[in-house]
Design an enzyme around this catalytic site. Structure first.
Site, PDB file in Angstrom:
ATOM      1  N   GLU A 174       0.789  -1.234   0.000  1.00 39.32           N
ATOM      2  CA  GLU A 174       0.000   0.000   0.000  1.00 39.32           C
ATOM      3  C   GLU A 174       0.824   1.289   0.000  1.00 39.32           C
ATOM      4  O   GLU A 174       0.779   2.081   0.953  1.00 39.32           O
ATOM      5  CB  GLU A 174      -0.986   0.002   1.173  1.00 39.32           C
ATOM      6  N   GLU A 199      -6.091  -8.320   0.280  1.00 41.79           N
ATOM      7  CA  GLU A 199      -6.775  -7.811   1.469  1.00 41.79           C
ATOM      8  C   GLU A 199      -8.218  -7.505   1.107  1.00 41.79           C
ATOM      9  O   GLU A 199      -8.486  -6.884   0.080  1.00 41.79           O
ATOM     10  CB  GLU A 199      -6.109  -6.544   2.021  1.00 41.79           C
TER      11      GLU A 199
END
Length: 409
Positions: free
Chosen positions: A228, A330
């Site tokens: 991320e 995720e």
């Protein structure tokens, strides 16, 4: 899927490994949990070819929001990140507190329970500070001693026949501001500089060597080079154009120096283009061994109307394709913060909806290479973030092939 099809079939085939096609993995008892024929005629590909996993969230990079009891028991209440807690407690006290956490948050019983629930993969978020000589002793504060516990977890998972993804979740300098998942609550992201890239590259070389030389890491087939990053292509441009190709070169050179054959190379994973940091392949000259990570939290997608049928419908048509091969690394069952505890969304009285939504999401993500749920456990009293609690609540079935019988779409 164990080995991945080449991204461009007109080019020579050179494959990194995923479980089930070119490289079989077995438990200590001789079981191949990827070699199971689905009983459902509705499956578009056999179950043995899909990643079905969970994240070991807050094991090696603690996120206080989801592990508040553990955080408090460590003496870290009021601290925003691992960096802050170590600085507050002092190194020696912190090292013992973190060792106690590493020895209890995920155990061998957890790994065995995952397999009983039909899971075949774990994704392990780690920080660069596992390689302790990378830490600036005069200005950085992180726990020491984690590598032995990582070896233990990977050994248990390998013995159970699971596939393992190791993810550089906390990068040097922090890849996002004010995010405990980076290991520090930095006001600005400091990762996007050459000297920080150099530290991350040293970590990747070290981790690659450890994976190939330590038998406990034998089922680690994928290494994610940063989790991320900033969702700003301009700010991330040096990462795309410099760090990513350098990571490929350094990992492959390390493997070559160890005499690793191409069929045993690690998959090198990056966030996909949907994430918003730019095209991860832009500056790569060799991407046969690439894999891509997609994080799909519908709760933060403002284009989806906040009602149950819209959530089901959006997930039923959700195309996470683009970069190939992609794993949805995720996702959760959480809904927007402002409605999550209202009557329409409260988890205990809406289990039928959440079971349908789990099935709709998982089926969509299995149109890619599969999925890894966030997370295996949480201390929220809310199964929407905790796989094991969702199974206990009857929302997620132990027989994962049965999701196709829900016909959620």
């Amino acid at each position: 899927m164990k080995f991945i099809l080449p991204l461009f079939t007109s080019l020579p085939v050179a494959l990194a490994w995923l479980p089930g096609i070119d490289k079989d993995i077995y438990s200590a008892a001789g079981t191949n949990i990827f070699n199971v024929t689905s009983a459902s005629s509705k499956r578009w590909l056999p179950a043995s070819k899909k990643i079905r996993g969970v994240n070991l969230g807050s094991h090696f990079v603690i996120e206080p929001w989801m592990a508040s009891m553990a955080w408090s028991n460590m003496g870290c209440s009021g601290q925003r990140s691992e960096f802050d807690c170590v600085m507050a407690l002092g190194q020696e006290t912190a090292d013992q507190a973190f060792a106690d956490h590493w020895g209890s948050w995920i155990t061998q019983d957890d790994i065995n329970q995952m397999v009983q629930y039909g899971l075949n993969t774990i994704r392990i978020p780690v920080g660069y500070w596992l390689k302790e000589d990378l830490v600036y002793a005069d200005s950085e504060h992180f726990p020491k001693g984690g590598i032995g516990y990582l070896e233990d977890v990977c050994g248990w998972a390998s013995d159970a026949g699971m596939y393992i993804i190791i993810d550089l979740h906390g990068a040097p300098g922090a890849q996002q501001p004010k995010q405990p998942f980076t290991g520090q609550y930095a006001p600005n992201p400091g990762f996007y500089q050459d000297y920080q890239y150099d530290r991350a590259l040293e970590f990747l070389e070290w981790m690659t060597t450890s994976i190939h030389q330590n038998n406990k890491f034998r089922n680690v087939g994928m290494l994610e080079i940063v989790n991320e990053p900033v969702q700003n292509a301009d700010q991330a441009s040096s990462m795309i154009n410099s760090y990513y190709p350098s990571a490929f070169t350094r990992i492959r050179n390390t493997e070559s120096s160890l005499g690793i054959t191409s069929n045993n190379y690690l998959h090198i994973q990056m966030m996909n283009e949907k994430w918003g940091s730019g095209d991860p392949t832009q500056s790569l000259t060799d991407n046969y061994f690439a894999a891509y990570d997609d994080h799909r939290y519908v709760k933060w997608d403002s284009s989806v109307a906040v009602d149950k049928e819209s959530y089901i419908s959006a997930s039923c048509v959700d195309d996470r394709g683009g970069n190939w091969p992609t794993i949805v690394g995720e996702w959760s069952l959480s809904v927007p913060d402002n409605v999550e505890h209202t009557a329409d969304w409260e988890p205990s009285s809406n289990t039928d909806f959440y079971a349908r939504w789990f099935a709709a999401q998982a089926i969509a993500y299995e149109k890619q290479e599969g999925w890894v749920f966030w997370s295996w456990k949480a201390q929220l009293g809310d199964y929407r973030w905790s796989y094991k609690d969702a199974v206990d609540a009857g929302v997620i079935p132990k027989d994962l092939d049965s999701i196709y019988d829900y016909s959620p779409c």
